[in-house]
Design an enzyme around this catalytic site. Sequence first.
Site, short mmCIF file in Angstrom:
data_model
loop_
_atom_site.label_atom_id
_atom_site.label_comp_id
_atom_site.label_asym_id
_atom_site.label_seq_id
_atom_site.Cartn_x
_atom_site.Cartn_y
_atom_site.Cartn_z
N ASP A 48 5.85 10.92 1.96
CA ASP A 48 6.93 11.82 1.44
C ASP A 48 7.66 12.64 2.50
O ASP A 48 8.68 12.79 2.58
CB ASP A 48 6.67 12.67 0.22
CG ASP A 48 5.83 11.94 -0.83
OD1 ASP A 48 6.40 10.92 -1.43
OD2 ASP A 48 4.81 11.97 -1.00
N HIS A 58 2.79 13.76 -5.83
CA HIS A 58 3.45 12.64 -5.03
C HIS A 58 3.88 11.95 -6.15
O HIS A 58 3.43 10.95 -6.85
CB HIS A 58 2.40 11.74 -4.37
CG HIS A 58 2.85 10.40 -4.19
ND1 HIS A 58 3.74 10.22 -3.12
CD2 HIS A 58 2.69 9.30 -4.43
CE1 HIS A 58 4.07 9.17 -3.00
NE2 HIS A 58 3.58 8.50 -3.86
N1 LIG Z 1 0.44 8.05 -2.14
C1 LIG Z 1 1.32 7.57 -1.46
O1 LIG Z 1 2.31 7.80 -0.92
C2 LIG Z 1 1.59 5.82 -1.93
C3 LIG Z 1 2.14 4.87 -1.37
C4 LIG Z 1 2.23 3.71 -1.51
C5 LIG Z 1 1.16 3.17 -2.50
N2 LIG Z 1 0.32 3.88 -3.04
C6 LIG Z 1 -0.50 3.59 -4.18
O2 LIG Z 1 -1.56 2.71 -3.34
C7 LIG Z 1 -2.34 1.98 -4.30
C8 LIG Z 1 -2.53 0.85 -3.44
O3 LIG Z 1 -1.18 -0.21 -3.13
P1 LIG Z 1 -1.42 -1.62 -2.76
O4 LIG Z 1 0.04 -1.83 -2.24
O5 LIG Z 1 -2.31 -1.55 -1.43
O6 LIG Z 1 -1.80 -2.50 -4.03
P2 LIG Z 1 -2.41 -3.74 -4.11
O7 LIG Z 1 -2.38 -3.96 -5.43
O8 LIG Z 1 -1.87 -4.46 -3.10
O9 LIG Z 1 -4.10 -3.29 -3.56
C9 LIG Z 1 -4.98 -2.87 -4.38
C10 LIG Z 1 -6.29 -3.17 -3.85
O10 LIG Z 1 -7.28 -2.38 -4.87
C11 LIG Z 1 -8.19 -3.15 -5.34
N3 LIG Z 1 -8.92 -2.44 -6.23
C12 LIG Z 1 -8.75 -2.25 -7.49
N4 LIG Z 1 -9.62 -1.71 -8.01
C13 LIG Z 1 -10.54 -1.26 -7.39
C14 LIG Z 1 -11.91 -0.49 -7.21
N5 LIG Z 1 -12.39 -0.12 -8.53
N6 LIG Z 1 -12.51 -0.62 -6.21
C15 LIG Z 1 -12.13 -1.15 -5.05
N7 LIG Z 1 -10.97 -1.68 -4.89
C16 LIG Z 1 -10.10 -1.80 -5.96
C17 LIG Z 1 -7.42 -4.47 -5.96
O11 LIG Z 1 -8.34 -5.44 -5.86
C18 LIG Z 1 -6.63 -4.56 -4.64
O12 LIG Z 1 -7.03 -5.60 -3.67
C19 LIG Z 1 -1.48 1.90 -5.34
O13 LIG Z 1 -2.21 2.80 -6.51
C20 LIG Z 1 0.06 2.37 -5.09
O14 LIG Z 1 0.71 2.77 -6.18
C21 LIG Z 1 0.43 5.36 -2.77
O1 LIG Z 2 3.39 2.64 -5.73
C1 LIG Z 2 4.28 3.46 -5.93
O2 LIG Z 2 4.46 3.47 -7.20
C2 LIG Z 2 5.29 4.04 -4.89
C3 LIG Z 2 4.46 4.86 -3.99
O3 LIG Z 2 3.71 5.86 -4.41
C4 LIG Z 2 5.40 5.32 -2.89
O4 LIG Z 2 5.72 6.55 -2.82
O5 LIG Z 2 5.61 4.18 -2.20
#
Ligand SMILES: NC(=O)c1ccc[n+]([C@@H]2O[C@H](COP(=O)([O-])OP(=O)(O)OC[C@H]3O[C@@H](n4cnc5c(N)ncnc54)[C@H](O)[C@@H]3O)[C@@H](O)[C@H]2O)c1
Ligand SMILES: O=C(O)C[C@H](O)C(=O)O
Length: 332
Positions: free
Chosen positions: A163, A191
């Site tokens: 962010d 967030h």
């Molecule tokens: N804070 C932020 O700014 C921000 C930004 C973008 C994404 N995110 C979040 O990050 C997370 C991951 O995003 P992504 O695009 O990599 O998702 P993704 O679905 O591609 O990958 C998530 C992975 O986590 C694994 N997983 C699920 N449960 C698990 C567990 N108990 N132990 C270990 N691994 C586990 C899944 O098998 C999968 O491979 C999501 O929750 C998304 O919303 C946060």
């Molecule tokens: O995975 C999401 O819901 C969005 C993510 O947290 C982001 O800010 O890009």
Amino acid sequence: MTRTPVSPVNVTVTGAAGQIGYALLFRIASGQLLGADVPVRLRLLEITPALKAAEGTAMELDDCAFPLLQGIDITDDANVAFDGTNVGLLVGARPRTKGMERGDLLEANGGIFKPQGKAINDHAADDVKVLVVGNPANTNALIAQAAAPDVPAERFTAMTRLDHNRALTQLAKKTGSTVADIKKLTIWGNHSATQYPDIFHAEISGKNAAQVVNDEKWLADEFIPTVAKRGAAIIDARGASSAASAANAAIDHVHTWVNGTAEGDWASMGIPSDGSYGVPEGIISSFPVTTKDGAYEIVQGLEINEFSRTRIDASVKELSDERDAVRGLGLI
Ligand SMILES: NC(=O)c1ccc[n+]([C@@H]2O[C@H](COP(=O)([O-])OP(=O)(O)OC[C@H]3O[C@@H](n4cnc5c(N)ncnc54)[C@H](O)[C@@H]3O)[C@@H](O)[C@H]2O)c1
Ligand SMILES: O=C(O)C[C@H](O)C(=O)O
């Protein structure tokens, strides 16, 4: 001259076979997380069905022949994954699916972050630092932290650096400056879409950013919603949530925490509140922080105007409600 070998830093990445994992692991192994002279050992935690995909990523990591990479372990057991961990990047989470209420989402994530917090408590290194990326990141961090009573609470942080970085670019574009010209920007709160990107204390080439912008309507109607809803806009455009930019922000977050903020600047981190700025103690909320020698401190003494106060309070209220919900579910 012979150099004394430096022992590797153990970095655990959960959700390692996911999108963010794929964008993150190569950068960690190349030295961008901790420094170009710091060897790392990677521990990849995945759910059992995704272990094969994690192995594929590990094969590719091997094929990069990164000089700093001293080993890769892959497991579906959190107790193994966090054994001796110095840095834990908690990326894997349960995404919200159709028809799922917020309470269901918190409960499903509690089933992931509570045992991981306990595994960190029981097995991680004494100096462990944890960054939670998986959403809802702030409250997932709270759940993990509550399950780790023997680890100092301040070691559990949540990611709002993405962010922060988004806000830097939007402000640079508006003012015809570059991100490198901008200092002291702050993300407050959660967030989520309630977060508050604050430019009232930010500086652009030494001048107050709010005065340079001088356009409260742009601030309220364009800047804040653009930054706060950027995650949804990326999902809409890409058909998947941000991955490379999220991985980049995770690298920035840990690098700043370990290596320090630059003189005259600060960063935004989701951290357990000590009550500063009227944010209830204990919730994991984003603050302006400076970092030095592997520790962070909240920037104190900032004057919070009415415009900011209302928005900080709204995001903090959302976090308090999430805390109450997970408390009600017995997750903390
Ligand atoms: N804070 C932020 O700014 C921000 C930004 C973008 C994404 N995110 C979040 O990050 C997370 C991951 O995003 P992504 O695009 O990599 O998702 P993704 O679905 O591609 O990958 C998530 C992975 O986590 C694994 N997983 C699920 N449960 C698990 C567990 N108990 N132990 C270990 N691994 C586990 C899944 O098998 C999968 O491979 C999501 O929750 C998304 O919303 C946060
Ligand atoms: O995975 C999401 O819901 C969005 C993510 O947290 C982001 O800010 O890009």
